[in-house]
Design a protein around this motif. Structure first.
Motif, PDB file in Angstrom:
ATOM      1  N   ALA A  41       0.830  -1.207   0.000  1.00 40.19           N
ATOM      2  CA  ALA A  41       0.000   0.000   0.000  1.00 40.19           C
ATOM      3  C   ALA A  41       0.867   1.259   0.000  1.00 40.19           C
ATOM      4  O   ALA A  41       0.568   2.228  -0.693  1.00 40.19           O
ATOM      5  N   LEU A  42       1.955   1.228   0.756  1.00 40.40           N
ATOM      6  CA  LEU A  42       2.861   2.367   0.799  1.00 40.40           C
ATOM      7  C   LEU A  42       3.515   2.593  -0.565  1.00 40.40           C
ATOM      8  O   LEU A  42       3.637   3.729  -1.022  1.00 40.40           O
ATOM      9  N   ALA A  43       3.903   1.513  -1.236  1.00 39.85           N
ATOM     10  CA  ALA A  43       4.498   1.636  -2.570  1.00 39.85           C
ATOM     11  C   ALA A  43       3.492   2.220  -3.556  1.00 39.85           C
ATOM     12  O   ALA A  43       3.831   3.092  -4.361  1.00 39.85           O
ATOM     13  N   ALA A  44       2.233   1.752  -3.490  1.00 40.53           N
ATOM     14  CA  ALA A  44       1.197   2.288  -4.384  1.00 40.53           C
ATOM     15  C   ALA A  44       0.970   3.766  -4.103  1.00 40.53           C
ATOM     16  O   ALA A  44       0.831   4.572  -5.026  1.00 40.53           O
ATOM     17  N   TRP A  45       0.949   4.124  -2.831  1.00 44.06           N
ATOM     18  CA  TRP A  45       0.757   5.528  -2.461  1.00 44.06           C
ATOM     19  C   TRP A  45       1.923   6.376  -2.960  1.00 44.06           C
ATOM     20  O   TRP A  45       1.726   7.461  -3.496  1.00 44.06           O
ATOM     21  N   THR A  46       3.142   5.873  -2.802  1.00 44.66           N
ATOM     22  CA  THR A  46       4.320   6.604  -3.252  1.00 44.66           C
ATOM     23  C   THR A  46       4.292   6.800  -4.762  1.00 44.66           C
ATOM     24  O   THR A  46       4.565   7.894  -5.264  1.00 44.66           O
ATOM     25  N   GLU A  47       3.945   5.739  -5.499  1.00 46.91           N
ATOM     26  CA  GLU A  47       3.836   5.859  -6.955  1.00 46.91           C
ATOM     27  C   GLU A  47       2.753   6.858  -7.333  1.00 46.91           C
ATOM     28  O   GLU A  47       2.928   7.670  -8.236  1.00 46.91           O
ATOM     29  N   SER A  48       1.631   6.794  -6.636  1.00 43.06           N
ATOM     30  CA  SER A  48       0.525   7.703  -6.906  1.00 43.06           C
ATOM     31  C   SER A  48       0.951   9.153  -6.665  1.00 43.06           C
ATOM     32  O   SER A  48       0.677  10.031  -7.471  1.00 43.06           O
ATOM     33  N   VAL A  63      -8.462  13.602  -5.093  1.00 46.14           N
ATOM     34  CA  VAL A  63      -7.469  12.886  -4.310  1.00 46.14           C
ATOM     35  C   VAL A  63      -6.805  13.878  -3.382  1.00 46.14           C
ATOM     36  O   VAL A  63      -6.356  14.933  -3.803  1.00 46.14           O
ATOM     37  N   ASP A  64      -6.740  13.498  -2.077  1.00 41.53           N
ATOM     38  CA  ASP A  64      -6.092  14.393  -1.131  1.00 41.53           C
ATOM     39  C   ASP A  64      -4.592  14.153  -1.141  1.00 41.53           C
ATOM     40  O   ASP A  64      -4.080  13.331  -1.881  1.00 41.53           O
ATOM     41  N   GLU A  65      -3.834  14.881  -0.296  1.00 43.30           N
ATOM     42  CA  GLU A  65      -2.382  14.799  -0.320  1.00 43.30           C
ATOM     43  C   GLU A  65      -1.865  13.417   0.017  1.00 43.30           C
ATOM     44  O   GLU A  65      -0.775  13.038  -0.370  1.00 43.30           O
ATOM     45  N   ALA A  66      -2.627  12.615   0.754  1.00 40.48           N
ATOM     46  CA  ALA A  66      -2.181  11.271   1.119  1.00 40.48           C
ATOM     47  C   ALA A  66      -2.465  10.270   0.025  1.00 40.48           C
ATOM     48  O   ALA A  66      -2.148   9.099   0.151  1.00 40.48           O
ATOM     49  N   GLY A  67      -3.088  10.692  -1.084  1.00 40.26           N
ATOM     50  CA  GLY A  67      -3.375   9.776  -2.171  1.00 40.26           C
ATOM     51  C   GLY A  67      -4.674   9.019  -1.986  1.00 40.26           C
ATOM     52  O   GLY A  67      -4.970   8.098  -2.723  1.00 40.26           O
ATOM     53  N   VAL A  85      -8.641   4.557   0.476  1.00 40.56           N
ATOM     54  CA  VAL A  85      -8.722   4.288  -0.954  1.00 40.56           C
ATOM     55  C   VAL A  85      -7.591   5.025  -1.653  1.00 40.56           C
ATOM     56  O   VAL A  85      -7.401   6.216  -1.450  1.00 40.56           O
ATOM     57  N   THR A  86      -6.844   4.296  -2.457  1.00 39.21           N
ATOM     58  CA  THR A  86      -5.814   4.895  -3.284  1.00 39.21           C
ATOM     59  C   THR A  86      -6.219   4.674  -4.727  1.00 39.21           C
ATOM     60  O   THR A  86      -6.544   3.562  -5.121  1.00 39.21           O
ATOM     61  N   VAL A  87      -6.244   5.743  -5.519  1.00 39.68           N
ATOM     62  CA  VAL A  87      -6.620   5.658  -6.924  1.00 39.68           C
ATOM     63  C   VAL A  87      -5.350   5.734  -7.753  1.00 39.68           C
ATOM     64  O   VAL A  87      -4.534   6.628  -7.565  1.00 39.68           O
ATOM     65  N   LYS A  88      -5.179   4.778  -8.651  1.00 37.11           N
ATOM     66  CA  LYS A  88      -3.976   4.707  -9.472  1.00 37.11           C
ATOM     67  C   LYS A  88      -4.378   4.418 -10.905  1.00 37.11           C
ATOM     68  O   LYS A  88      -5.226   3.580 -11.163  1.00 37.11           O
ATOM     69  N   GLU A  89      -3.793   5.143 -11.844  1.00 40.05           N
ATOM     70  CA  GLU A  89      -4.027   4.872 -13.262  1.00 40.05           C
ATOM     71  C   GLU A  89      -2.782   4.230 -13.844  1.00 40.05           C
ATOM     72  O   GLU A  89      -1.683   4.774 -13.746  1.00 40.05           O
ATOM     73  N   HIS A  96      -8.692   1.108  -8.085  1.00 48.76           N
ATOM     74  CA  HIS A  96      -8.938   1.604  -6.734  1.00 48.76           C
ATOM     75  C   HIS A  96      -8.407   0.547  -5.780  1.00 48.76           C
ATOM     76  O   HIS A  96      -8.840  -0.599  -5.826  1.00 48.76           O
ATOM     77  N   TYR A  97      -7.470   0.945  -4.921  1.00 47.07           N
ATOM     78  CA  TYR A  97      -6.890   0.052  -3.919  1.00 47.07           C
ATOM     79  C   TYR A  97      -7.522   0.399  -2.572  1.00 47.07           C
ATOM     80  O   TYR A  97      -7.355   1.508  -2.084  1.00 47.07           O
ATOM     81  N   TYR A  98      -8.245  -0.547  -1.999  1.00 47.35           N
ATOM     82  CA  TYR A  98      -8.898  -0.356  -0.712  1.00 47.35           C
ATOM     83  C   TYR A  98      -8.095  -1.110   0.345  1.00 47.35           C
ATOM     84  O   TYR A  98      -7.663  -2.239   0.118  1.00 47.35           O
ATOM     85  N   GLN A  99      -7.919  -0.494   1.522  1.00 50.00           N
ATOM     86  CA  GLN A  99      -7.217  -1.164   2.601  1.00 50.00           C
ATOM     87  C   GLN A  99      -7.844  -0.752   3.923  1.00 50.00           C
ATOM     88  O   GLN A  99      -8.158   0.420   4.137  1.00 50.00           O
TER      89      GLN A  99
END
Length: 113
Positions: A41-48, A63-67, A85-89, A96-99
């Motif tokens: 999740a951290l890697a996805a957030w960092t990429e986002s 999307v807020d600052e935390a992704g 929720v992290t949104v990544k294209e 959508h990554y839910y955790q």
């Protein structure tokens, strides 16, 4: 997996990261999976975050600052609304990554939109 086949960290890791991984080596499988889920999740957030800083493209959800998606995010029926929720294209497809935490476990789900 036998002890002879025990995985080893990549030699390209910075020393502080290798040291952190060494502290995890004696953890049980459940703790390692929880850490792995968090790191994914951290890697996805960092990429986002890196993608947002590198382009002016806008996502369907705000999307807020935390992704994390805010506002009009629709949660799947089996995902609690407290989930982050992290949104990544990726290659033109939005994921959508839910955790969320379920007791001592970290649960996650990925949904292609």
């Amino acid at each position: 997996m036998t002890s002879q086949n025990r995985p080893t960290p990549p030699s390209t890791l910075e020393q502080n990261i290798a040291d952190s991984l060494a502290t995890l080596e004696d953890s049980d499988a459940e703790q390692l999976r929880a850490a792995a889920s968090y790191l994914e999740a951290l890697a996805a957030w960092t990429e986002s975050r890196d993608d947002e800083q590198g382009s002016d493209a806008t996502a369907d959800a705000s999307v807020d600052e935390a992704g994390d998606a805010t506002g009009d995010a629709e949660y799947p029926p089996d995902v609690p609304e407290r989930a982050s929720v992290t949104v990544k294209e990726i290659a033109g497809t939005t994921y959508h990554y839910y955790q969320w935490r379920d007791g001592d476990r970290i649960e996650s789900k990925t949904v292609q939109r």
